[in-house]
Motif scaffolding. Structure first.
Motif, PDB file in Angstrom:
ATOM      1  N   GLY A  50       0.834  -1.204   0.000  1.00 56.03           N
ATOM      2  CA  GLY A  50       0.000   0.000   0.000  1.00 56.03           C
ATOM      3  C   GLY A  50       0.865   1.249   0.000  1.00 56.03           C
ATOM      4  O   GLY A  50       0.453   2.283  -0.498  1.00 56.03           O
ATOM      5  N   LEU A  51       2.046   1.140   0.595  1.00 57.87           N
ATOM      6  CA  LEU A  51       2.995   2.253   0.494  1.00 57.87           C
ATOM      7  C   LEU A  51       4.025   1.863  -0.561  1.00 57.87           C
ATOM      8  O   LEU A  51       4.253   0.697  -0.806  1.00 57.87           O
ATOM      9  N   ALA A  52       4.658   2.834  -1.150  1.00 66.47           N
ATOM     10  CA  ALA A  52       5.726   2.537  -2.112  1.00 66.47           C
ATOM     11  C   ALA A  52       6.693   3.707  -2.097  1.00 66.47           C
ATOM     12  O   ALA A  52       6.392   4.747  -1.505  1.00 66.47           O
ATOM     13  N   GLY A  53       7.835   3.524  -2.742  1.00 67.91           N
ATOM     14  CA  GLY A  53       8.868   4.556  -2.734  1.00 67.91           C
ATOM     15  C   GLY A  53       8.360   5.934  -3.139  1.00 67.91           C
ATOM     16  O   GLY A  53       8.570   6.906  -2.405  1.00 67.91           O
ATOM     17  N   PRO A  54       7.673   6.057  -4.302  1.00 69.89           N
ATOM     18  CA  PRO A  54       7.217   7.389  -4.719  1.00 69.89           C
ATOM     19  C   PRO A  54       6.294   8.056  -3.700  1.00 69.89           C
ATOM     20  O   PRO A  54       6.378   9.262  -3.477  1.00 69.89           O
ATOM     21  N   PHE A  55       5.432   7.260  -3.064  1.00 71.86           N
ATOM     22  CA  PHE A  55       4.541   7.846  -2.061  1.00 71.86           C
ATOM     23  C   PHE A  55       5.358   8.405  -0.892  1.00 71.86           C
ATOM     24  O   PHE A  55       5.129   9.528  -0.435  1.00 71.86           O
ATOM     25  N   LEU A  56       6.304   7.603  -0.428  1.00 74.06           N
ATOM     26  CA  LEU A  56       7.113   8.051   0.707  1.00 74.06           C
ATOM     27  C   LEU A  56       7.918   9.301   0.348  1.00 74.06           C
ATOM     28  O   LEU A  56       8.073  10.213   1.155  1.00 74.06           O
ATOM     29  N   MET A  57       8.412   9.339  -0.893  1.00 76.31           N
ATOM     30  CA  MET A  57       9.155  10.520  -1.341  1.00 76.31           C
ATOM     31  C   MET A  57       8.235  11.738  -1.376  1.00 76.31           C
ATOM     32  O   MET A  57       8.612  12.833  -0.963  1.00 76.31           O
ATOM     33  N   ALA A  58       7.009  11.514  -1.854  1.00 74.54           N
ATOM     34  CA  ALA A  58       6.048  12.618  -1.980  1.00 74.54           C
ATOM     35  C   ALA A  58       5.704  13.207  -0.623  1.00 74.54           C
ATOM     36  O   ALA A  58       5.660  14.425  -0.446  1.00 74.54           O
ATOM     37  N   VAL A 334      16.879  -0.715 -12.162  1.00 75.32           N
ATOM     38  CA  VAL A 334      16.151   0.385 -12.792  1.00 75.32           C
ATOM     39  C   VAL A 334      16.376   1.690 -12.028  1.00 75.32           C
ATOM     40  O   VAL A 334      16.462   2.767 -12.603  1.00 75.32           O
ATOM     41  N   SER A 335      16.512   1.588 -10.700  1.00 75.91           N
ATOM     42  CA  SER A 335      16.476   2.803  -9.873  1.00 75.91           C
ATOM     43  C   SER A 335      17.642   3.749 -10.126  1.00 75.91           C
ATOM     44  O   SER A 335      17.483   4.956 -10.016  1.00 75.91           O
ATOM     45  N   VAL A 351       8.031   8.026 -11.769  1.00 81.77           N
ATOM     46  CA  VAL A 351       7.431   8.802 -10.684  1.00 81.77           C
ATOM     47  C   VAL A 351       8.481   9.191  -9.634  1.00 81.77           C
ATOM     48  O   VAL A 351       8.480  10.315  -9.135  1.00 81.77           O
ATOM     49  N   GLY A 352       9.381   8.256  -9.314  1.00 78.85           N
ATOM     50  CA  GLY A 352      10.417   8.552  -8.331  1.00 78.85           C
ATOM     51  C   GLY A 352      11.267   9.745  -8.773  1.00 78.85           C
ATOM     52  O   GLY A 352      11.563  10.646  -7.981  1.00 78.85           O
ATOM     53  N   ALA A 353      11.614   9.741 -10.064  1.00 79.45           N
ATOM     54  CA  ALA A 353      12.439  10.829 -10.599  1.00 79.45           C
ATOM     55  C   ALA A 353      11.697  12.161 -10.587  1.00 79.45           C
ATOM     56  O   ALA A 353      12.307  13.223 -10.468  1.00 79.45           O
TER      57      ALA A 353
END
Lengths: 534, 191
Positions: A50-58, A334-335, A351-353
């Motif tokens: 439910g959480l993911a890297g982009p969400f946490l970054m946001a 990929v990251s 999205v992360g970028a």
């Protein structure tokens, strides 16, 4: 300054930068601490479905901006934290995939195929160690490619491309992203142009703010962070709410299996995994360097390649470490490489970028793009120092990952047990609070909710959101390039078609859209199809 | 891809919206035209970007319409929205509006009811950074949002969710407010 001096200055900006506190008289650099904090949060968040890297970054970004402010000193701690989150989430996603057959992040879907059967055989520890080893190896390889390729690509772009060619290159990138993300390139292109349209509200060079309808709310433009978080995060949350409400299925009891099998991963076994990791890391790096192509596709290709190479007694899909290694090395690779288009061209490919670019734009003093890599000798280019500082932060995150990542992963299994219907309302409140902390006005919350509705509608109508967001972010650069190229050409209406290079980019844009408009075959992997059709 | 009918209506909607934007909204709501001349120099005006954006949407929605008109089979017959969607979002919207109203007004209301009165009376702006006034709106509004949504999704009210919702709100206070003097919790920045 010579190139090597720039590299050293970047390393020193991190290592000898401002100290957060002292231990026995030795200052602990704030950037180092932030990378560690981000990495920790990333692993825990990645391990939480439910959480993911982009969400946490946001969510982290507004808090970080509030803490560090908008001075150049804030750049490395903030970017370091975001990079730490990105890397941590990549390894954390495999934890619930292995332990509970639930991928923490979409790209860990393929990890369930061999990870969960291994856990069922009592080898969860071995599976986690394999995932960690493969993930961190792939990630490190990808970072090394980034460090070597991005400066060269940027120098080439800066040396050979004028304003017209840069405008054409931005169009090509948007066309590529619009074409490869989602099921229909036409809908992707509509989303991209919609992003340009929204970005033009309340902006421009004239005294009157265009498309503001004479209102004060629109005259100051659309708040960047509220809009991006609304479309990318809250839109997804709304869709998840509706789906959960529709299903309203009870959480099935998780069956605990005693972990009594062989849970050690010896050096001999690690050596045997290296061919799988090497090939998958290469696949992931190449896929990651192309804007818009997700890590799920990289994982699938890595897995398929590994399956062809594999000759062991346990087949892929029945619980073999080679299967986990092939997947994790590819999706982690990929990251790093997906920062190649960000740092060399200023174009976010995923999205992360997007959040790396947002952080840089919000703070100021560092504009990712070809101008960053100007190795000026007479005077110091501070952006280049920041770029090498960012590379140093990435390597520090990798070191943390090598040294303690595996242990943190093993401790994060409990995060997978938080039910989504409990977690996602908290995520909504957290996101709204983070946006408010940045803007300190309820108007920003209204904007975020309005963009959440837009993100929801786009998802429900199967129009990809990534082209929208990337066009929204790149609109300013594109318009600037247009204006400059037009002025340089002396008002020639054909300014975009004058040079062979820009003609080539534009022709390629059309070709890409036409190529990807062909009827698609059903994807062999449902996760890839879901990501493609999202 | 949705059913052919949905995709056709979607393409028509975007085509009409884009045509209105490119040829009516953008030129009329911008100070300078797409191209304008100033001191014998031809420049790109503010209307250019929205007109290009509108024209792009128009072009690709028309192509999408053509492709859908040629399409024979429906790949997916599930409609994107139905009555359940409407019902859920009516409930969700009501709950969200209630939460935001409570969040915005609970603090000032509590201060008006229980705060110092007479010569010592103060405004909420004066008290927005002081305990307990600064937390009242966020705690009540945040709790309403988290607990209400969890209960709405689960279709029942559970005491354990009351506790988890309170913990979530307290956790956010610990993250955003306690360590930082410069960050204001909602709605305190608006006063």
């Amino acid at each position: 300054m010579s190139p090597l001096e720039y590299v050293w200055a970047g390393v020193m900006a991190v290592i000898a930068g401002p100290a957060a506190f002292e231990i026995f008289g030795v200052g602990i650099p704030i950037t180092l601490l932030m990378v560690f904090g981000g990495f920790l949060l990333g692993v825990v968040g990645g391990a939480t479905p439910g959480l993911a890297g982009p969400f946490l970054m946001a969510v982290s970004l507004p808090i970080l901006l509030s803490i560090f402010g908008f001075t150049p000193d804030a750049l490395l701690p903030v970017l370091g934290f975001l990079v730490g989150v990105m890397k941590g989430a990549t390894v954390g996603g495999s934890v619930p995939a292995i332990l509970f057959n639930t991928p923490g992040t979409p790209d860990a879907m393929m990890t369930t195929l061999d990870g969960y059967p291994m856990a069922q055989k009592g080898q969860a520890g071995k599976a986690l160690r394999t995932a960690h080893f493969a993930s961190v190896s792939g990630d490190t390889f990808s970072d090394l490619v980034l460090f070597t390729c991005a400066p060269f690509l940027a120098i080439i772009v800066e040396a050979y491309l004028g304003f017209g060619e840069k405008a054409a290159l931005i169009i090509l990138s948007m066309a590529f992203i619009a074409a490869v993300v989602g099921v229909s390139p036409m809908k992707g292109m509509i989303a991209a142009f919609l992003g340009l349209l929204v970005a033009s509200i309340g902006t421009g060079e004239d005294f009157y703010s265009r498309l503001s309808l004479g209102t004060e709310v629109l005259a100051s433009g659309v708040p960047l962070i509220a809009a991006v978080m609304g479309v990318l995060i809250l839109g997804e949350v709304l869709v998840a709410f509706e789906n959960m409400w529709r299903e309203r299925r009870s959480q099935s009891q998780i069956k605990e299996v005693a972990q009594s099998g062989d849970n050690h991963l010896s050096w001999k076994e690690r050596k045997a995994l290296m061919p799988f990791i090497g090939i998958s890391a290469l696949v992931g790096t190449i896929i990651g360097a192309l804007p818009g192509i997700g890590s799920t596709l990289a994982a699938t290709l890595g897995y398929a390649t590994g399956e062809k190479m594999h000759k062991g007694p346990v087949k892929f899909g029945q619980g073999t470490p080679e299967g986990i290694a092939s997947t994790e090395a590819a999706n982690s690779a990929v990251s790093g490489s997906n920062l190649i288009p960000v740092l060399s061209l200023g174009i976010p490919g995923n999205v992360g970028a997007v959040f790396i670019i947002l952080a840089a734009e919000s703070i100021g003093g560092f504009n990712p793009g070809p101008t960053v890599f100007r190795f000026t000798t007479s005077e110091v280019n501070p952006e280049l120092v920041i770029a090498f500082g960012l590379f140093t932060a990435m390597m520090l995150a990798n070191i943390f990952n090598w040294v303690i990542g595996g242990r943190i992963m093993a401790a994060c299994g409990i995060m997978s047990k938080i039910p989504n219907q409990v977690l996602l309302p908290m995520v909504l409140l957290l996101t709204l609070t983070a946006i408010y902390a940045q803007e300190t006005s309820f108007v920003a919350i209204y904007f975020a909710l309005a963009f959440a509705v837009l993100g929801y509608l786009l998802r429900k109508l199967r129009i990809p959101t990534l082209p929208f967001v990337i066009a929204f972010i790149l609109a300013g650069n594109l318009e600037h390039a247009f204006r400059q190229a037009f002025a340089v050409s002396g008002g020639d209406p054909w300014f975009l078609f004058k040079s062979p290079m820009s003609l080539f980019f534009l022709a390629l844009s059309v070709a890409v859209v036409i190529f990807f408009s062909r009827p698609k075959k059903p994807a062999a992997n449902k996760a890839v199809e879901a990501e493609r059709d999202a | 891809m949705h059913s052919r009918r949905v995709e056709i209506w979607l393409a028509i909607f975007f085509a009409v919206f884009a045509a209105l934007t490119a040829f009516v909204w953008a030129p009329l709501d911008s100070e300078t035209a797409a191209i304008y001349e100033f001191r014998r120099q031809v420049n790109i005006g503010d209307a250019m970007l929205p007109m290009v954006a509108g024209s792009g949407i128009l072009l690709f929605s028309v192509v999408h319409l053509m492709l859908q008109l040629r399409r024979l089979q429906d790949e997916d017959v599930d409609p994107p929205f139905d009555r359940l969607t409407l019902f859920f979002y009516a409930s969700f919207g009501g709950l969200l509006a209630l939460s935001l109203i409570v969040m915005f007004w609970a603090g000032p209301l509590a201060l008006a009811l229980f705060g110092p009165s007479g010569d010592d009376s103060v405004t909420y702006r004066q008290m927005r950074s002081t305990f307990p006034w600064k937390y009242i709106g966020f705690v009540l509004g945040g709790f309403t949002l988290v607990f209400g949504l969890t209960s709405l999704i689960e279709g029942r009210i559970r005491w354990v969710r009351v506790i988890s919702s309170i913990l979530a709100v307290l956790g956010l206070i610990l993250i955003f407010d306690v360590p930082f003097d410069t960050i204001l919790l909602p709605p305190n920045g608006d006063f």
